[in-house]
Design an enzyme around this catalytic site. Structure first.
Site, PDB file in Angstrom:
ATOM      1  N   ALA A  77      44.653  39.249  35.110  1.00  0.00           N
ATOM      2  CA  ALA A  77      45.057  39.751  36.428  1.00  0.00           C
ATOM      3  C   ALA A  77      43.811  40.189  37.181  1.00  0.00           C
ATOM      4  O   ALA A  77      42.977  40.916  36.648  1.00  0.00           O
ATOM      5  CB  ALA A  77      46.023  40.915  36.276  1.00  0.00           C
ATOM      6  N   GLU A  78      43.698  39.736  38.418  1.00  0.00           N
ATOM      7  CA  GLU A  78      42.549  40.063  39.262  1.00  0.00           C
ATOM      8  C   GLU A  78      42.846  41.269  40.140  1.00  0.00           C
ATOM      9  O   GLU A  78      43.991  41.501  40.510  1.00  0.00           O
ATOM     10  CB  GLU A  78      42.238  38.908  40.213  1.00  0.00           C
ATOM     11  N   GLY A  79      41.795  41.987  40.497  1.00  0.00           N
ATOM     12  CA  GLY A  79      41.921  43.037  41.507  1.00  0.00           C
ATOM     13  C   GLY A  79      42.548  44.329  41.031  1.00  0.00           C
ATOM     14  O   GLY A  79      43.152  45.045  41.830  1.00  0.00           O
TER      15      GLY A  79
END
Length: 115
Positions: A64-66
């Site tokens: 998962a990014e961010g």
């Protein structure tokens, strides 16, 4: 023979479910646009949950990014997402800076063992 790695970022651009069969995909990425509000937007939470489950069902890595808050991290961990990246852990680093960071945080197995 080297094997390729392709990460498909679900959420933006031209990511298509057909890519999962057409290419040698090793990992899926949950786009930051869904991670950003997953604790307040039920639709974002549902989409992130679905991508995580899809990756698990297909035996793919998931990241998962961010991730910027402990609440986001908690949600992702509870949903079974082992891979996360974002400002909660630090800013992006250039190669030389990453090398220095890792060198400064190196831990041996004996240092980690309980006393």
């Amino acid at each position: 023979m080297a094997e390729g790695c392709l990460a498909i970022r679900f959420g933006t651009g031209y990511s298509s479910l057909s890519y999962l069969k057409r290419f040698a995909v090793d990992r899926l990425k949950v786009d930051r646009s869904f991670v950003r509000d997953l604790n307040t937007d039920p639709d974002n939470a549902a989409i992130a949950r679905a991508v995580i489950q899809l990756a698990r069902s297909l035996r793919l890595d998931i990241i998962a990014e961010g991730v910027e808050t402990e609440a986001q991290l908690s949600f992702l961990r509870e949903e079974g997402c082992p891979g996360v990246q974002g400002f909660l852990f630090g800013p992006p680093l250039a190669s030389a800076d990453l090398k220095a960071f890792l060198h400064g945080h190196r831990t041996t197995a004996s240092e980690m063992a309980p006393a």
